[in-house]
Design an enzyme around this catalytic site. Structure first.
Site, short mmCIF file in Angstrom:
data_model
loop_
_atom_site.label_atom_id
_atom_site.label_comp_id
_atom_site.label_asym_id
_atom_site.label_seq_id
_atom_site.Cartn_x
_atom_site.Cartn_y
_atom_site.Cartn_z
N GLU A 1 1.02 -1.19 0.03
CA GLU A 1 -0.02 -0.04 0.01
C GLU A 1 0.95 1.25 -0.06
OE1 GLU A 1 -1.29 3.04 0.88
OE2 GLU A 1 -2.37 2.27 2.74
N CYS B 1 -2.68 8.52 3.86
CA CYS B 1 -2.68 7.72 2.29
C CYS B 1 -3.87 8.13 1.70
CB CYS B 1 -2.41 6.48 2.58
SG CYS B 1 -3.03 5.37 3.57
#
Ligand code: TXE
Length: 500
Positions: free
Chosen positions: A260, A295
């Site tokens: 990720e 994020c």
């Protein structure tokens, strides 16, 4: 200074024991709001410690896997209870977390409660796997009885970044454990202590070796972990270049990776969006929660030209309400950025925008100018209006308090602008028209699209989370995020042998 603020040293945790590094090494952590203030020391693990940690996890694996889903599910729920049980300890770890990280106390508390929630959720998904294993999938063809078990892989290396260390831990750890894997967790160097203390509490409730924890410089121990031949799964959250490197190292042993790697999320405000102060506040938190170091934060704001001025006014006003300062103070709504390198990324982007003639406004209130200008990693929320698409604040992940706002005129243009990025993590659509919103979402290259929201406060943990393109490979969270830690194993026999 409160006596809660005593300088501490955190250990590593291997095979059920707290211990120092094999060579006694530690490193220092400082408060990002006052970089001369020492918060504590974390253990600088050596390559030999990594080898020990992986071997301890490997040794603990057979019994943990053998224990079966129900027993592990029960333990996951006990861990969740324990994590919420001791208010004094939560206060202590939350304060330590703010002091080593910079983020405001409200967020450190939220992160802490999320870990427990995520253990509960993984437990529930464990129950679903048990049902799925018994009920199906259906036999493959009439001549066979086939069941598909979900088998743990073995030792999982879980690598957690500094920005949201506990929430991200909660997106990997309970999922790895409930499926029967044992783990070696490596929190980031610059937000290590509160995660280590939390992990030790969890580890103590499980058989020795099931959860092992190492800290230290990635440069010296990263490859020893991701390239260890006994590691059967690497789950990494971090930057694109390091993700690429981790994948190469893991490839040597054909170890599967989940990566990720951040994003550059576009938010599309359509002409019919419902806009008011509450919505602008929601946008503010979606963009600038954790000082923008998330994020799944909103990172590019595209507004239909008919609503542009309204969004600029409303969003600017929400940013002006920000109170920037020490995250320990209850009135602070934005703390410093976590580290000097990250601050430079953001301030360079703002400087570049200014140098190229962009309209930049730095917003927010700074009650303590002396602190703000005292060398801490502070940056007020900065807006770049009508930003040129070539600016790095548009093209790159700012991961800090800066936001470009731009116009579009047609839906097709909005979709093209949103997709014009190397990243594809999240996105959002702001509109009153649900059908149109879903239609647009399906055309966005992103692993998660929020409707009338953006960021962690809008996140449904049941949705698998991960990205398209350079935002990564694979998914955490949701049922898929649990299945990702297990290998499907088909067990098949002639018809009538397993099913009457
Ligand atoms: O990340 P790194 P940095 C993005 C964000 C940010 C940029 C740089 O844009 O500006 O990355 O941040 C571990 N083997 N994100 O430099 O270096 C490291 O210890 C194994 C987005 O801090 O990638 C830490 O735990 N592990 C992102 C983690 O990788 C290694 C969150 C991230 O560090 C390693 C963080 C190695 N060789 C940054 N080298 C997101 N997805 O949200 C480093 N690490």
């Amino acid at each position: 200074m409160s006596n809660m603020d005593q300088v501490i040293t955190t250990d590593i945790y291997i095979g059920g024991d707290r211990r120092p590094a094999s060579d006694g090494g530690t490193y220092d952590l400082y408060n990002p709001a006052r970089p001369s203030e020492l918060v504590g020391h974390a253990t600088a693990a050596t390559r030999a410690d990594i080898d020990d940690a992986v071997k301890a996890a490997h040794a603990a694996f057979p019994a943990w896997a053998e224990m079966g889903y129900q027993a592990r599910i029960d333990l996951m729920r006990q861990v969740a209870e324990m994590l919420g049980a001791n208010e004094e300890d939560i206060k202590y770890r939350s304060r330590l977390f703010t002091r080593e990280h910079g983020k405001i106390a409200r967020e450190t508390l939220m992160e802490m409660s999320r870990v427990g929630d995520r253990f509960r959720q993984a437990a529930a998904y464990g129950e679903r796997i048990m049902v799925d294993e018994v009920m199906g999938p259906a036999p493959v063809g009439p001549q066979f009885d086939t069941i598909v078990t979900r088998q743990p892989r073995g030792v999982a290396a879980l690598i957690v970044p500094w920005n949201w260390p506990l929430s991200i831990l909660g997106a990997k750890l309970p999922q790895a454990l409930v499926t029967g894997n044992t783990v070696v967790v490596k929190p980031a160097e610059n937000s290590a202590m509160a995660p280590v203390l939390t992990l030790q509490m969890i580890a103590k409730m499980l058989p020795p070796g099931v959860v092992n924890v190492v800290t230290g410089s990635s440069r010296s121990i990263g490859d020893a972990l991701t390239g260890h031949p006994l590691v059967r799964n690497v789950n990494f959250t971090g930057s694109v270049p390091v993700g690429r490197h981790v994948m190469k190292v893991a490839a040597e042993n054909l170890t599967p990776v989940t990566l990720e790697l951040g994003g550059n999320d576009a938010a599309l405000v359509l002409e019919d969006a419902a806009l008011n102060d509450e919505v602008f506040n929601k946008m503010y938190w979606g963009a600038f929660g954790s000082s923008g170091q998330i994020c799944m934060a909103m990172k590019r704001l595209y507004v239909h030209e008919s609503r542009y001025d309204e969004v600029v006014d409303g969003f600017t006003a929400a940013c002006e309400r920000a109170v920037v300062g020490d995250g320990l103070l209850p009135e602070t709504t934005m703390g410093p950025v976590n580290n000097a390198k990250q601050l430079r990324v953001v301030t360079d982007m703002i400087a570049e925008a200014r140098a190229k003639g962009a309209d930049v406004r730095e917003c927010g209130q700074v009650p303590d100018e002396e602190l703000y200008n005292g060398g801490g990693y502070f940056q007020r929320p900065a807006l770049v209006y009508n930003a040129d698409p070539s600016l790095s604040v548009v093209r790159e992940e700012q991961f800090g308090p800066a936001m470009p706002i731009m116009k579009f005129s047609t839906e097709a243009e909005a979709i093209a602008l949103a997709n014009d990025s190397e990243f594809g993590l999240c996105s959002s659509v702001w509109t009153e028209d649900a059908e149109r919103a879903v239609g647009i979402a399906k055309k966005l290259e992103a692993g998660y699209t929020y409707l009338n929201g953006h960021g962690p406060m809008a996140q449904d943990g049941r949705g698998p989370f991960g990205g398209f393109k350079n935002s990564g490979i694979g998914r955490n969270m949701g049922y898929d995020g649990v299945l990702a830690f297990a290998e499907p194993h088909s067990i098949s026999a002639p018809a009538g042998f397993l099913v009457d």
